[in-house]
Write a protein that holds these residues in place. Structure first.
Motif, PDB file in Angstrom:
ATOM      1  N   ARG A 320      37.858  19.765  23.866  1.00  0.00           N
ATOM      2  CA  ARG A 320      37.026  18.763  24.527  1.00  0.00           C
ATOM      3  C   ARG A 320      37.217  17.394  23.881  1.00  0.00           C
ATOM      4  O   ARG A 320      37.752  17.279  22.778  1.00  0.00           O
ATOM      5  N   SER A 321      36.752  16.388  24.589  1.00  0.00           N
ATOM      6  CA  SER A 321      36.882  15.023  24.089  1.00  0.00           C
ATOM      7  C   SER A 321      36.099  14.838  22.793  1.00  0.00           C
ATOM      8  O   SER A 321      35.012  15.395  22.620  1.00  0.00           O
ATOM      9  N   ASP A 355      38.329  19.267  14.345  1.00  0.00           N
ATOM     10  CA  ASP A 355      36.957  19.773  14.264  1.00  0.00           C
ATOM     11  C   ASP A 355      35.999  18.610  14.544  1.00  0.00           C
ATOM     12  O   ASP A 355      35.862  17.689  13.741  1.00  0.00           O
ATOM     13  N   CYS A 356      35.345  18.681  15.703  1.00  0.00           N
ATOM     14  CA  CYS A 356      34.448  17.597  16.118  1.00  0.00           C
ATOM     15  C   CYS A 356      32.988  18.034  16.098  1.00  0.00           C
ATOM     16  O   CYS A 356      32.125  17.354  16.656  1.00  0.00           O
ATOM     17  N   LYS A 357      32.691  19.158  15.445  1.00  0.00           N
ATOM     18  CA  LYS A 357      31.320  19.663  15.424  1.00  0.00           C
ATOM     19  C   LYS A 357      30.485  19.007  14.331  1.00  0.00           C
ATOM     20  O   LYS A 357      29.261  19.051  14.391  1.00  0.00           O
ATOM     21  N   THR A 358      31.141  18.448  13.335  1.00  0.00           N
ATOM     22  CA  THR A 358      30.415  17.823  12.231  1.00  0.00           C
ATOM     23  C   THR A 358      30.122  16.356  12.558  1.00  0.00           C
ATOM     24  O   THR A 358      30.621  15.813  13.558  1.00  0.00           O
ATOM     25  N   PRO A 361      34.262  13.684  12.299  1.00  0.00           N
ATOM     26  CA  PRO A 361      35.340  14.600  12.712  1.00  0.00           C
ATOM     27  C   PRO A 361      36.377  14.781  11.608  1.00  0.00           C
ATOM     28  O   PRO A 361      36.612  13.896  10.787  1.00  0.00           O
ATOM     29  N   VAL A 362      37.005  15.973  11.608  1.00  0.00           N
ATOM     30  CA  VAL A 362      38.013  16.316  10.610  1.00  0.00           C
ATOM     31  C   VAL A 362      39.275  16.779  11.339  1.00  0.00           C
ATOM     32  O   VAL A 362      39.206  17.597  12.260  1.00  0.00           O
ATOM     33  N   VAL A 363      40.425  16.229  10.914  1.00  0.00           N
ATOM     34  CA  VAL A 363      41.719  16.621  11.469  1.00  0.00           C
ATOM     35  C   VAL A 363      42.474  17.404  10.412  1.00  0.00           C
ATOM     36  O   VAL A 363      42.647  16.928   9.284  1.00  0.00           O
ATOM     37  N   PHE A 364      42.922  18.637  10.758  1.00  0.00           N
ATOM     38  CA  PHE A 364      43.665  19.495   9.838  1.00  0.00           C
ATOM     39  C   PHE A 364      45.124  19.520  10.273  1.00  0.00           C
ATOM     40  O   PHE A 364      45.451  19.780  11.428  1.00  0.00           O
ATOM     41  N   VAL A 365      46.031  19.225   9.314  1.00  0.00           N
ATOM     42  CA  VAL A 365      47.477  19.368   9.520  1.00  0.00           C
ATOM     43  C   VAL A 365      47.934  20.497   8.603  1.00  0.00           C
ATOM     44  O   VAL A 365      48.017  20.329   7.385  1.00  0.00           O
ATOM     45  N   LEU A 366      48.240  21.651   9.177  1.00  0.00           N
ATOM     46  CA  LEU A 366      48.520  22.878   8.413  1.00  0.00           C
ATOM     47  C   LEU A 366      49.998  23.236   8.537  1.00  0.00           C
ATOM     48  O   LEU A 366      50.523  23.350   9.641  1.00  0.00           O
ATOM     49  N   ASP A 367      50.648  23.357   7.394  1.00  0.00           N
ATOM     50  CA  ASP A 367      52.049  23.790   7.399  1.00  0.00           C
ATOM     51  C   ASP A 367      52.198  24.931   6.423  1.00  0.00           C
ATOM     52  O   ASP A 367      51.307  25.248   5.629  1.00  0.00           O
TER      53      ASP A 367
END
Length: 372
Positions: A320-321, A355-358, A361-367
């Motif tokens: 979602r937006s 993650d926009c629930k907090t 917002p938090v953006v995760f870049v996972l490698d």
């Protein structure tokens, strides 16, 4: 202790207001008690003593007068002293009527009569009367006086005093607390602006000595921070620009190498030059980003869509937006660097989650690379 901590306001304004209201309120209560104890009560006691003396003397005088003079005596007593004398018990009112003065009068009568007395009330012609049975030469005489004879109005007076005191206490406390906390609130907001990288407006250096000195020191610190950022930006930009000249000469030297030069060596040199050029470009961009850009509300999901477009091995499922106020250029630069590093040093898939629930917002870049 925990309950007391909960009742104490968290803000400085609330605590200052609570302290001033408590202090002024306590001072007002003590002042009111002193006035009542040392001024009003003695006056009321003296007035009650005089009234009790007149009532007792009037009742006894009535019995000593001839019968033909008693009616004239009652008339003059009612006209001049507002006291009535009757041989029969008046019709009393069963409703309770609060009047502190009656307590003083009751004690004064008991001191003069040497025994307990009872004061009853009645209502005649919409006026409240107070009556007491007095012993005069072995007979009972009822002496009474109207409420209007005693001009005091304790309830109304107390209400006015309390109302005015509350208004003055709360008003003065709000003004005093505001004068202390308003400059601190402006300083706090300005400090937040500095923490975010903005240059706040110069604070007013007027007012109390301590607050004016604090504002002066903050303005000086803010100015030095701006100068430091400007000098560092200029230094980075200057060094990066100066490095472009020898880099261009290196590129020209590579192009002028003999044709017999190994292609692998030429390719490696060109790759090194490109990496150095990229590092210089990043240094220039970093120097520009030291000054915070404008924040605007954007959809973070759309920003990530633009970044992952055309990139292989990236897993991104848009949800979602998620709208938030950010510096778009700085955010794109951060995410772009994280993605490039993840793709460069890892051969597996790279996942991106939003993650926009907090609240933030938090953006995760996972490698799945080897790590640093």
């Amino acid at each position: 202790m925990k309950l007391f901590a909960r009742l104490v306001p968290a803000s400085l304004f609330g605590r200052a207001l609570l302290t001033l209201v408590f202090t002024f309120g306590l001072f007002g209560l003590i002042t009111f008690w002193v006035i009542v104890s040392y001024a009003l009560t003695p006056v009321a006691q003296r007035s009650a003593s005089d009234l009790a003396s007149i009532m007792v003397l009037s009742a006894r005088t009535l019995r000593q007068l001839p019968a033909e003079m008693r009616d004239d005596y009652r008339t003059r007593l009612a006209r001049e002293y507002q006291i009535r004398l009757a041989e029969e018990r008046p019709l009393t009112d069963v409703n309770h009527f609060f009047f502190p003065y009656i307590g003083q009068l009751k004690r004064a009568l008991e001191e003069r009569l040497g025994g307990e007395v009872e004061i009853v009330t009645s209502v005649a012609n919409s006026e409240r009367w107070f009556w007491v049975a007095l012993d005069a030469s072995g007979e009972t005489v009822w002496a009474g006086f109207p409420r209007s004879r005693v001009e005091t109005r304790p309830i109304e007076g107390l209400s006015v005093i309390i109302g005015v005191a509350v208004l003055l206490i709360v008003g003065s406390a709000v003004i005093l607390a505001g004068r202390v906390t308003q400059p601190l609130n402006r300083l706090s907001k300005a400090a937040e602006q500095v923490a975010l990288g903005y240059s706040p407006a110069v604070l007013s250096e007027s007012g109390p000595k301590e607050l004016a000195n604090l504002a002066r020191q903050f303005n000086a610190t803010s100015r030095r921070i701006r100068e430091l950022i400007a000098n560092r930006t200029l230094l980075l930009a200057g060094i990066s620009h100066d490095l472009r000249t020898p880099l261009t000469r290196l590129r020209l030297a590579v192009e002028m190498l003999p044709r017999g030069t190994a292609p692998a060596l030429v390719a490696r040199m060109e790759r090194d030059i490109e990496e150095m050029n990229a590092l210089i470009s990043q240094a220039i961009d970093f120097g520009k980003s030291l000054e915070t850009g404008n924040r605007e509300e954007v959809d973070l999901a759309e920003v990530i869509d633009d970044l992952v477009a055309g990139r292989s091995r990236v897993i991104w499922q848009r949800g979602r937006s998620c709208r938030y106020r950010v510096d778009v250029l700085a955010l794109r630069r951060i995410l772009s660097n994280l993605l490039e590093n993840a793709l460069r040093y890892s051969q597996d898939l790279v996942e991106i989650h939003l993650d926009c629930k907090t609240a933030t917002p938090v953006v995760f870049v996972l490698d799945r690379g080897p790590g640093i």
